[in-house]
Design a protein around this motif. Structure first.
Motif, PDB file in Angstrom:
ATOM      1  N   THR A   1       0.829  -1.205   0.000  1.00 58.91           N
ATOM      2  CA  THR A   1       0.000   0.000   0.000  1.00 58.91           C
ATOM      3  C   THR A   1       0.861   1.251   0.000  1.00 58.91           C
ATOM      4  O   THR A   1       0.524   2.244  -0.651  1.00 58.91           O
ATOM      5  CB  THR A   1      -0.953  -0.004   1.211  1.00 58.91           C
ATOM      6  N   LEU A   2       1.986   1.203   0.705  1.00 53.59           N
ATOM      7  CA  LEU A   2       2.898   2.348   0.732  1.00 53.59           C
ATOM      8  C   LEU A   2       3.551   2.604  -0.624  1.00 53.59           C
ATOM      9  O   LEU A   2       4.051   3.693  -0.872  1.00 53.59           O
ATOM     10  CB  LEU A   2       3.996   2.139   1.780  1.00 53.59           C
ATOM     11  N   GLY A   3       3.544   1.603  -1.485  1.00 51.47           N
ATOM     12  CA  GLY A   3       4.193   1.761  -2.791  1.00 51.47           C
ATOM     13  C   GLY A   3       5.690   1.562  -2.726  1.00 51.47           C
ATOM     14  O   GLY A   3       6.430   2.058  -3.579  1.00 51.47           O
TER      15      GLY A   3
ATOM     16  N   GLU B   1      -1.286  10.384  -3.885  1.00 51.40           N
ATOM     17  CA  GLU B   1      -2.166  11.398  -3.287  1.00 51.40           C
ATOM     18  C   GLU B   1      -3.086  10.761  -2.248  1.00 51.40           C
ATOM     19  O   GLU B   1      -3.328  11.327  -1.185  1.00 51.40           O
ATOM     20  CB  GLU B   1      -2.976  12.113  -4.374  1.00 51.40           C
ATOM     21  N   GLU B   2      -3.585   9.576  -2.565  1.00 48.72           N
ATOM     22  CA  GLU B   2      -4.454   8.858  -1.632  1.00 48.72           C
ATOM     23  C   GLU B   2      -3.712   8.533  -0.334  1.00 48.72           C
ATOM     24  O   GLU B   2      -4.241   8.695   0.759  1.00 48.72           O
ATOM     25  CB  GLU B   2      -4.955   7.568  -2.290  1.00 48.72           C
TER      26      GLU B   2
ATOM     27  N   GLN C   1      -4.267   9.705   3.601  1.00 45.95           N
ATOM     28  CA  GLN C   1      -4.343   8.721   4.680  1.00 45.95           C
ATOM     29  C   GLN C   1      -3.352   9.053   5.797  1.00 45.95           C
ATOM     30  O   GLN C   1      -3.648   8.885   6.968  1.00 45.95           O
ATOM     31  CB  GLN C   1      -4.064   7.333   4.121  1.00 45.95           C
ATOM     32  N   LEU C   2      -2.164   9.549   5.403  1.00 42.73           N
ATOM     33  CA  LEU C   2      -1.132   9.885   6.379  1.00 42.73           C
ATOM     34  C   LEU C   2      -1.307  11.288   6.949  1.00 42.73           C
ATOM     35  O   LEU C   2      -0.583  11.679   7.871  1.00 42.73           O
ATOM     36  CB  LEU C   2       0.256   9.769   5.740  1.00 42.73           C
ATOM     37  N   GLY C   3      -2.239  12.030   6.383  1.00 37.78           N
ATOM     38  CA  GLY C   3      -2.473  13.399   6.854  1.00 37.78           C
ATOM     39  C   GLY C   3      -1.410  14.391   6.423  1.00 37.78           C
ATOM     40  O   GLY C   3      -1.160  15.378   7.091  1.00 37.78           O
ATOM     41  N   ILE C   4      -0.806  14.135   5.247  1.00 38.63           N
ATOM     42  CA  ILE C   4       0.237  15.047   4.753  1.00 38.63           C
ATOM     43  C   ILE C   4      -0.158  15.672   3.417  1.00 38.63           C
ATOM     44  O   ILE C   4       0.668  16.238   2.730  1.00 38.63           O
ATOM     45  CB  ILE C   4       1.607  14.354   4.624  1.00 38.63           C
ATOM     46  N   ALA C   5      -1.437  15.575   3.080  1.00 37.81           N
ATOM     47  CA  ALA C   5      -1.902  16.118   1.786  1.00 37.81           C
ATOM     48  C   ALA C   5      -2.097  17.608   1.860  1.00 37.81           C
ATOM     49  O   ALA C   5      -2.252  18.212   2.853  1.00 37.81           O
ATOM     50  CB  ALA C   5      -3.204  15.443   1.382  1.00 37.81           C
TER      51      ALA C   5
END
Length: 97
Positions: A25-27, A88-89, A93-97
């Protein structure tokens, strides 16, 4: 023959110890190669080249993938080109957008 999807499902169980999100999921996984003898070659990266949990994460990935029935050998190659960029997703999720 081991299927790529089976490897992905196992990688989804391996979490980054700091972020608590799985490596798929982290890529962090760039490539999965399965040869005719069921040897796995994984190309991956870390969230940062100085990841303090890198060795722990590599050990978990290696040992977890070896539990797939039929796997002969696992090689995990860590690369930093291209550098990791969260989607971006994931940023949301991490709250850094």
């Amino acid at each position: 023959m081991i299927k790529k999807q089976d490897v992905i499902q196992v990688l989804k169980t391996c979490e980054d110890p700091e972020i608590k999100i799985d490596v798929w999921t982290l890529g962090l996984i760039y490539d999965i190669d399965i040869d005719k003898e069921n040897n796995l070659h994984i190309r991956m990266t870390f969230t940062t080249p100085y990841c303090p949990y890198g060795p722990v994460l590599l050990q978990e990935i290696n040992s977890t993938l070896k539990n797939i029935k039929g796997v002969r050998e696992v090689k995990v190659e860590v690369v930093f080109d291209p550098p990791w960029q969260p989607s971006e997703e994931l940023k949301e999720q991490l709250g850094i957008a």
